[in-house]
Every structure is written in C-alpha cells, then in structure tokens.
Scaffold this motif. Structure first.
Motif, PDB file in Angstrom:
ATOM      1  N   MET A   1       0.881  -1.114  -0.181  1.00  0.00           N
ATOM      2  CA  MET A   1       0.095   0.031   0.022  1.00  0.00           C
ATOM      3  C   MET A   1       0.829   1.142   0.121  1.00  0.00           C
ATOM      4  SD  MET A   1      -2.993   0.644   2.620  1.00  0.00           S
ATOM      5  CE  MET A   1      -3.699   2.375   2.966  1.00  0.00           C
ATOM      6  N   ASN A   2       0.413   2.299  -0.798  1.00  0.00           N
ATOM      7  CA  ASN A   2       1.169   3.463  -0.935  1.00  0.00           C
ATOM      8  C   ASN A   2       1.128   4.309   0.405  1.00  0.00           C
ATOM      9  OD1 ASN A   2       2.316   6.172  -1.490  1.00  0.00           O
ATOM     10  ND2 ASN A   2       1.061   5.921  -3.579  1.00  0.00           N
ATOM     11  N   THR A   3       1.909   4.498   1.245  1.00  0.00           N
ATOM     12  CA  THR A   3       1.905   4.966   2.452  1.00  0.00           C
ATOM     13  C   THR A   3       2.538   6.520   2.397  1.00  0.00           C
ATOM     14  OG1 THR A   3       4.047   4.122   3.307  1.00  0.00           O
ATOM     15  CG2 THR A   3       1.887   2.932   3.885  1.00  0.00           C
ATOM     16  N   ARG A   4       2.987   6.794   1.398  1.00  0.00           N
ATOM     17  CA  ARG A   4       3.543   8.066   1.155  1.00  0.00           C
ATOM     18  C   ARG A   4       2.647   9.140   0.476  1.00  0.00           C
ATOM     19  NH1 ARG A   4       8.546   6.504  -2.017  1.00  0.00           N
ATOM     20  NH2 ARG A   4       7.090   4.692  -2.928  1.00  0.00           N
ATOM     21  N   ASN A   5       1.234   8.810   0.091  1.00  0.00           N
ATOM     22  CA  ASN A   5       0.388   9.475  -0.443  1.00  0.00           C
ATOM     23  C   ASN A   5       0.738  10.077  -1.585  1.00  0.00           C
ATOM     24  OD1 ASN A   5      -1.799   9.160   1.463  1.00  0.00           O
ATOM     25  ND2 ASN A   5      -0.752  10.503   2.900  1.00  0.00           N
ATOM     26  N   VAL A   6       1.428   9.680  -2.645  1.00  0.00           N
ATOM     27  CA  VAL A   6       1.919  10.090  -3.467  1.00  0.00           C
ATOM     28  C   VAL A   6       0.925   9.818  -4.749  1.00  0.00           C
ATOM     29  CG1 VAL A   6       3.754   9.681  -5.415  1.00  0.00           C
ATOM     30  CG2 VAL A   6       4.509   9.652  -3.110  1.00  0.00           C
ATOM     31  N   ASN A   7       0.794  10.763  -5.879  1.00  0.00           N
ATOM     32  CA  ASN A   7      -0.322  10.672  -6.793  1.00  0.00           C
ATOM     33  C   ASN A   7       0.284   9.638  -8.030  1.00  0.00           C
ATOM     34  OD1 ASN A   7      -2.428  12.032  -5.807  1.00  0.00           O
ATOM     35  ND2 ASN A   7      -1.465  14.176  -6.549  1.00  0.00           N
ATOM     36  N   ILE A   8      -0.145   8.726  -8.238  1.00  0.00           N
ATOM     37  CA  ILE A   8       0.568   7.731  -9.198  1.00  0.00           C
ATOM     38  C   ILE A   8      -0.088   8.459 -10.597  1.00  0.00           C
ATOM     39  CG2 ILE A   8       0.081   5.470 -10.197  1.00  0.00           C
ATOM     40  CD1 ILE A   8      -0.626   4.461  -7.254  1.00  0.00           C
ATOM     41  N   PRO A   9       0.850   8.601 -11.350  1.00  0.00           N
ATOM     42  CA  PRO A   9       0.750   8.957 -12.708  1.00  0.00           C
ATOM     43  C   PRO A   9      -0.470   8.064 -13.473  1.00  0.00           C
ATOM     44  CG  PRO A   9       2.848   9.116 -12.505  1.00  0.00           C
ATOM     45  CD  PRO A   9       2.326   8.278 -11.378  1.00  0.00           C
ATOM     46  N   ASP A  10      -1.270   8.464 -14.566  1.00  0.00           N
ATOM     47  CA  ASP A  10      -2.144   7.930 -15.351  1.00  0.00           C
ATOM     48  C   ASP A  10      -1.552   6.812 -16.080  1.00  0.00           C
ATOM     49  OD1 ASP A  10      -4.387   7.568 -17.548  1.00  0.00           O
ATOM     50  OD2 ASP A  10      -5.267   8.270 -15.934  1.00  0.00           O
ATOM     51  N   ILE A  11      -2.096   6.000 -16.345  1.00  0.00           N
ATOM     52  CA  ILE A  11      -1.375   4.682 -17.196  1.00  0.00           C
ATOM     53  C   ILE A  11      -1.533   5.388 -18.626  1.00  0.00           C
ATOM     54  CG2 ILE A  11      -3.585   3.569 -17.733  1.00  0.00           C
ATOM     55  CD1 ILE A  11      -0.538   1.703 -16.895  1.00  0.00           C
ATOM     56  N   ASP A  12      -2.249   6.283 -18.833  1.00  0.00           N
ATOM     57  CA  ASP A  12      -2.237   6.952 -20.454  1.00  0.00           C
ATOM     58  C   ASP A  12      -0.923   7.529 -20.567  1.00  0.00           C
ATOM     59  OD1 ASP A  12      -4.648   5.725 -20.955  1.00  0.00           O
ATOM     60  OD2 ASP A  12      -5.810   7.479 -20.399  1.00  0.00           O
ATOM     61  N   ASP A  13      -0.205   8.047 -19.550  1.00  0.00           N
ATOM     62  CA  ASP A  13       0.948   8.677 -19.581  1.00  0.00           C
ATOM     63  C   ASP A  13       2.238   7.905 -19.217  1.00  0.00           C
ATOM     64  OD1 ASP A  13       3.073  10.642 -19.481  1.00  0.00           O
ATOM     65  OD2 ASP A  13       2.151  12.157 -18.329  1.00  0.00           O
ATOM     66  N   HIS A  77       0.078  -4.420 -16.341  1.00  0.00           N
ATOM     67  CA  HIS A  77      -0.507  -4.047 -15.133  1.00  0.00           C
ATOM     68  C   HIS A  77      -1.230  -2.709 -15.235  1.00  0.00           C
ATOM     69  CE1 HIS A  77       2.178  -6.896 -13.155  1.00  0.00           C
ATOM     70  NE2 HIS A  77       3.110  -6.617 -13.886  1.00  0.00           N
ATOM     71  N   ASP A  78      -1.980  -2.621 -14.332  1.00  0.00           N
ATOM     72  CA  ASP A  78      -2.797  -1.303 -14.040  1.00  0.00           C
ATOM     73  C   ASP A  78      -2.007  -0.507 -13.481  1.00  0.00           C
ATOM     74  OD1 ASP A  78      -5.211  -2.388 -15.097  1.00  0.00           O
ATOM     75  OD2 ASP A  78      -5.931  -2.948 -13.002  1.00  0.00           O
ATOM     76  N   ALA A  79      -2.192   0.790 -13.384  1.00  0.00           N
ATOM     77  CA  ALA A  79      -1.152   1.736 -12.813  1.00  0.00           C
ATOM     78  C   ALA A  79      -1.075   1.847 -11.408  1.00  0.00           C
ATOM     79  CB  ALA A  79      -1.680   3.319 -13.228  1.00  0.00           C
ATOM     80  N   GLU A  80      -2.336   1.263 -10.722  1.00  0.00           N
ATOM     81  CA  GLU A  80      -2.542   1.140  -9.364  1.00  0.00           C
ATOM     82  C   GLU A  80      -1.435   0.139  -8.816  1.00  0.00           C
ATOM     83  OE1 GLU A  80      -5.365   1.390 -11.211  1.00  0.00           O
ATOM     84  OE2 GLU A  80      -5.430   3.481 -10.700  1.00  0.00           O
ATOM     85  N   TYR A  81      -1.164  -0.885  -9.675  1.00  0.00           N
ATOM     86  CA  TYR A  81      -0.115  -2.189  -9.225  1.00  0.00           C
ATOM     87  C   TYR A  81       0.849  -1.504  -8.739  1.00  0.00           C
ATOM     88  CZ  TYR A  81       2.572  -6.134  -9.609  1.00  0.00           C
ATOM     89  OH  TYR A  81       3.478  -7.317  -9.680  1.00  0.00           O
ATOM     90  N   PHE A  82       1.450  -0.355  -9.256  1.00  0.00           N
ATOM     91  CA  PHE A  82       2.922   0.176  -8.790  1.00  0.00           C
ATOM     92  C   PHE A  82       2.984   1.259  -7.868  1.00  0.00           C
ATOM     93  CE2 PHE A  82       2.913  -1.155 -13.471  1.00  0.00           C
ATOM     94  CZ  PHE A  82       3.945  -2.010 -13.327  1.00  0.00           C
ATOM     95  N   GLN A  83       1.756   1.187  -7.145  1.00  0.00           N
ATOM     96  CA  GLN A  83       1.507   2.220  -5.881  1.00  0.00           C
ATOM     97  C   GLN A  83       2.622   2.119  -5.054  1.00  0.00           C
ATOM     98  OE1 GLN A  83      -2.259   1.720  -4.314  1.00  0.00           O
ATOM     99  NE2 GLN A  83      -1.863  -0.078  -3.385  1.00  0.00           N
ATOM    100  N   ASP A  84       3.034   0.899  -4.571  1.00  0.00           N
ATOM    101  CA  ASP A  84       4.041   0.812  -3.640  1.00  0.00           C
ATOM    102  C   ASP A  84       5.616   1.344  -4.021  1.00  0.00           C
ATOM    103  OD1 ASP A  84       2.168   0.046  -1.910  1.00  0.00           O
ATOM    104  OD2 ASP A  84       2.595  -2.246  -2.305  1.00  0.00           O
ATOM    105  N   PHE A  85       5.732   1.504  -5.301  1.00  0.00           N
ATOM    106  CA  PHE A  85       7.163   1.908  -6.014  1.00  0.00           C
ATOM    107  C   PHE A  85       7.156   3.146  -6.412  1.00  0.00           C
ATOM    108  CE2 PHE A  85       5.588  -2.648  -6.677  1.00  0.00           C
ATOM    109  CZ  PHE A  85       6.761  -3.234  -5.813  1.00  0.00           C
ATOM    110  N   VAL A  86       6.117   3.914  -6.191  1.00  0.00           N
ATOM    111  CA  VAL A  86       6.374   5.373  -6.563  1.00  0.00           C
ATOM    112  C   VAL A  86       6.746   6.146  -5.201  1.00  0.00           C
ATOM    113  CG1 VAL A  86       5.032   5.253  -8.725  1.00  0.00           C
ATOM    114  CG2 VAL A  86       3.699   5.583  -6.677  1.00  0.00           C
TER     115      VAL A  86
END
Length: 86
Positions: A1-13, A77-86
């Motif tokens: 889970m993304n605990t840093r509250n970072v906005n994940i860029p849209d998969i379109d970008d 993957h969906d963009a949300e899949y990477f939430q722990d890595f941004v």
C-alpha cells in the motif's frame, strides 16, 4: 500500500509513470516473488501447476527490466499495481 500519499501518474501517460516508479525496488520485489514461486512450484502436486505460469511472467518482466523496457512492464499491469513503487 502506498503510505507516502503520492499521486500515481495515469496509465495513459506511460512516460510519467515509468519515471515515477522505483525500478530497483520493483526488481527486488520481482526477485523475491520469483524465489517464492519456485518454492511453491516444487511443492505443487496438481496436474496443472499455476506457479509455472507465474514464474514465466516474472522472468519475462525481469528480462524487460534488464533491457530497460519499462513501458512493456507497465502495460502488463494497471497503474495502481505500482503504487508501492512510486
């Protein structure tokens, strides 16, 4: 889970998303997952072993990673899949 509250860029970008991901951390996760899947594959006695497919996907991602083909990984993957890595 993304605990840093970072906005994940849209998969379109894809370019922005690829720049936002910590690929070193992602690679470490893949390597741990690969080791786990190999253990589960060895212990699975079913006729169909889903861990074999999982291993193939992880190895494909690791190959893309080694080649610097980040967009190919993101498309898997969906963009949300990477939430722990941004």
């Amino acid at each position: 889970m993304n605990t840093r509250n970072v906005n994940i860029p849209d998969i379109d970008d894809l370019d922005a998303l690829c720049r936002a991901i910590d690929w070193t951390q992602y690679q470490s996760m893949l390597e741990r997952s690969l080791a786990n899947e190999k253990t589960w594959e060895f212990g699975c006695m079913d006729e169909y072993n889903p861990h074999t497919d999982n291993i193939a996907q992880i190895e494909e991602e690791l190959n893309f990673l080694s080649a610097g083909e980040y967009e190919a990984i993101v498309r898997m993957h969906d963009a949300e899949y990477f939430q722990d890595f941004v």
